[in-house]
Design a protein around this motif. Structure first.
Motif, PDB file in Angstrom:
ATOM      1  N   THR A 111      31.794  38.114  48.612  1.00 36.14           N
ATOM      2  CA  THR A 111      33.108  38.004  47.963  1.00 36.14           C
ATOM      3  C   THR A 111      34.237  38.226  48.967  1.00 36.14           C
ATOM      4  O   THR A 111      35.258  37.529  48.926  1.00 36.14           O
ATOM      5  N   ARG A 117      37.167  35.645  49.943  1.00 35.09           N
ATOM      6  CA  ARG A 117      38.589  35.999  49.843  1.00 35.09           C
ATOM      7  C   ARG A 117      39.316  35.687  51.153  1.00 35.09           C
ATOM      8  O   ARG A 117      40.412  35.095  51.152  1.00 35.09           O
ATOM      9  N   ALA A 137      38.610  36.755  40.906  1.00 37.64           N
ATOM     10  CA  ALA A 137      38.721  37.910  39.998  1.00 37.64           C
ATOM     11  C   ALA A 137      37.446  38.072  39.178  1.00 37.64           C
ATOM     12  O   ALA A 137      36.970  39.205  38.956  1.00 37.64           O
ATOM     13  N   ASP A 138      36.848  36.968  38.739  1.00 42.81           N
ATOM     14  CA  ASP A 138      35.594  37.036  38.001  1.00 42.81           C
ATOM     15  C   ASP A 138      34.482  37.635  38.861  1.00 42.81           C
ATOM     16  O   ASP A 138      33.653  38.422  38.381  1.00 42.81           O
ATOM     17  N   ASP A 140      29.158  30.755  43.476  1.00 48.84           N
ATOM     18  CA  ASP A 140      30.606  30.570  43.521  1.00 48.84           C
ATOM     19  C   ASP A 140      31.151  30.733  44.938  1.00 48.84           C
ATOM     20  O   ASP A 140      32.092  30.026  45.334  1.00 48.84           O
ATOM     21  N   GLN A 159      42.121  31.927  42.273  1.00 49.62           N
ATOM     22  CA  GLN A 159      42.323  33.360  42.120  1.00 49.62           C
ATOM     23  C   GLN A 159      41.527  33.899  40.933  1.00 49.62           C
ATOM     24  O   GLN A 159      40.935  34.979  40.998  1.00 49.62           O
ATOM     25  N   HIS A 160      41.501  33.144  39.854  1.00 42.08           N
ATOM     26  CA  HIS A 160      40.757  33.574  38.673  1.00 42.08           C
ATOM     27  C   HIS A 160      39.261  33.650  38.968  1.00 42.08           C
ATOM     28  O   HIS A 160      38.567  34.567  38.489  1.00 42.08           O
ATOM     29  N   ARG A 161      38.754  32.715  39.743  1.00 41.66           N
ATOM     30  CA  ARG A 161      37.325  32.720  40.061  1.00 41.66           C
ATOM     31  C   ARG A 161      36.965  33.923  40.917  1.00 41.66           C
ATOM     32  O   ARG A 161      35.919  34.556  40.712  1.00 41.66           O
ATOM     33  N   GLN A 183      46.100  29.313  41.443  1.00 41.47           N
ATOM     34  CA  GLN A 183      45.734  30.251  40.389  1.00 41.47           C
ATOM     35  C   GLN A 183      44.282  30.085  39.924  1.00 41.47           C
ATOM     36  O   GLN A 183      43.589  31.076  39.649  1.00 41.47           O
ATOM     37  N   ALA A 184      43.815  28.867  39.857  1.00 38.81           N
ATOM     38  CA  ALA A 184      42.448  28.634  39.391  1.00 38.81           C
ATOM     39  C   ALA A 184      41.432  29.315  40.299  1.00 38.81           C
ATOM     40  O   ALA A 184      40.431  29.895  39.826  1.00 38.81           O
TER      41      ALA A 184
END
Length: 377
Positions: free
Chosen positions: A255, A259, A283-284, A331, A279-281, A276-277
């Motif tokens: 992760t 990042r 965050a998950d 991911d 960033q959400h991944r 943003q899309a």
């Protein structure tokens, strides 16, 4: 409840993290992976000098730790750095079984393991056993004052480098019974024992082991005849907590690499990490890691408790880690693109470690079945 590390464990974590960040680079690991032994003798010796191996054994056995949180602390750092040295196989499995069942002469090997002088391997899994840890078809038959072993062992990690193998064999009972399993301490060069070695996908080496009328004195047995299962179950639980903690550390590295990549890779004139899309991944992934951390803490805290509750919490942790690990690995690769699959890039190895760790001792589905069986008991 305070889940912070004790001062001693914090010092162990800090010293191990500094050592591995300085010494265990991607290029160093790639050289190790291409070596004949599958690990670095120099790094192994330095880990022993740092006390890392000793932290996995109790004071009674010559170490200075051995509790669940000692194991999780060490293996999380090993996973974070993608270490391929066989600490799980030599210390927790082989060394743990000798410490639990061995006589005074046999336990002398544990001191050598802690000092880094001896390598071990646990030859237990068989071609027909899959994840049934109690299924042992290898036989041990008494002939006079000797015991004769016959059978095959599959994917025995570290077998080629081991000075001794701890081999499971059945002296009585059905093929899948927990009663009747014995353990034997066998020199790697024993007559009647043959190895066929190969490299593992996620690092290290393993071997297929053939036992053809391997003759041993009765003194080679660890503990009582047919009474090894209880000690084996305890050692397996410790190894599964170690594997879960190692996977957690690898998930953190995957992760963090993702990042950093998102903050440096630019598209349309700005870093893709500002989208943003994406960033959400990320965050998950961070949420999954926190859930995984809680599961590891819970399992480590139950290692010294009741056997049923121990195994219940270990199965729950391995199930969660298996599912979360796959998500993080997949991911991370998707967010990187093609570079994530190149051997020269750190994530390629880390992702393999995460995915392959799930398949040792039982994948997520198997762990769920174990959890349900234990819950109904």
């Amino acid at each position: 409840m305070n889940f912070d590390l004790t001062e001693e464990r914090q010092m162990l974590q800090d010293s191990l993290r500094r050592f591995l960040s300085d010494r265990y680079t991607t290029s160093v690991r790639n050289d190790i992976l291409e070596s004949e032994t599958g690990f670095s003798a120099d790094i192994w010796g330095q880990l022993a000098e740092l006390g890392v191996i000793g932290a996995l054994f109790s004071e009674e056995d010559g170490g200075f730790g051995g509790a669940g949180f000692d194991i999780s602390t060490v293996f999380e750092e090993l996973g974070r750095a993608g270490v391929v040295e066989p600490l799980l196989d030599t210390a927790l499995l082989g060394g743990g079984l000798i410490a639990a069942l061995g006589n005074d002469d046999q336990k002398a090997l544990v001191e050598e393991v802690i000092g880094g002088a001896v390598q071990l391997a646990f030859a237990h899994g068989e071609p027909n056993s899959r994840y049934e840890l109690s299924r042992v078809e290898t036989t041990a038959q008494a002939e006079g004052d000797q015991i004769v072993l016959n059978g095959r062992k599959a994917v025995v990690v570290n077998a080629e480098a081991a000075d001794h193998l701890v081999i499971s064999a059945r002296e009585s009972g059905a093929a899948d019974a927990t009663d009747g399993i014995s353990l034997f301490l066998v020199p790697r060069d024993a007559e009647g024992l043959s190895l066929r070695g190969y490299a593992l996908l996620a690092g290290g080496r393993a071997a297929e082991v053939e036992l053809d009328n391997l003759r041993l004195p009765a003194s080679a047995r660890l503990g009582g005849a047919g009474a090894a299962w209880s000690a084996m179950a305890g050692v397996f639980a410790r190894a599964e907590v170690a594997l879960a903690a190692e996977t957690l550390g690898a998930m953190e590295t995957a992760t963090e690499l993702t990042r950093q990549y998102l903050l440096t890779r630019s598209q349309f004139g700005r870093p893709i990490g500002t989208f943003q899309a994406l960033q959400h991944r990320v965050a998950d992934l961070l949420i999954e890691i926190e859930q995984a951390r809680s599961a590891v803490i819970n399992a480590a805290g139950h290692l010294e408790g009741d056997a049923r509750m121990r195994d219940l919490n270990v199965a729950a942790a391995r199930n969660l880690i298996g599912r979360a690990g796959r998500l993080v690995a997949e991911d991370s690769i998707q967010l990187h693109g093609g570079i994530a699959m190149t051997q020269e890039y750190e994530l390629a190895h880390i992702a393999k470690r995460i995915v392959m760790a799930e398949h040792r001792f039982g994948d997520a589905d198997t762990q769920l079945e174990r959890f349900l069986d234990l819950s109904a008991a």
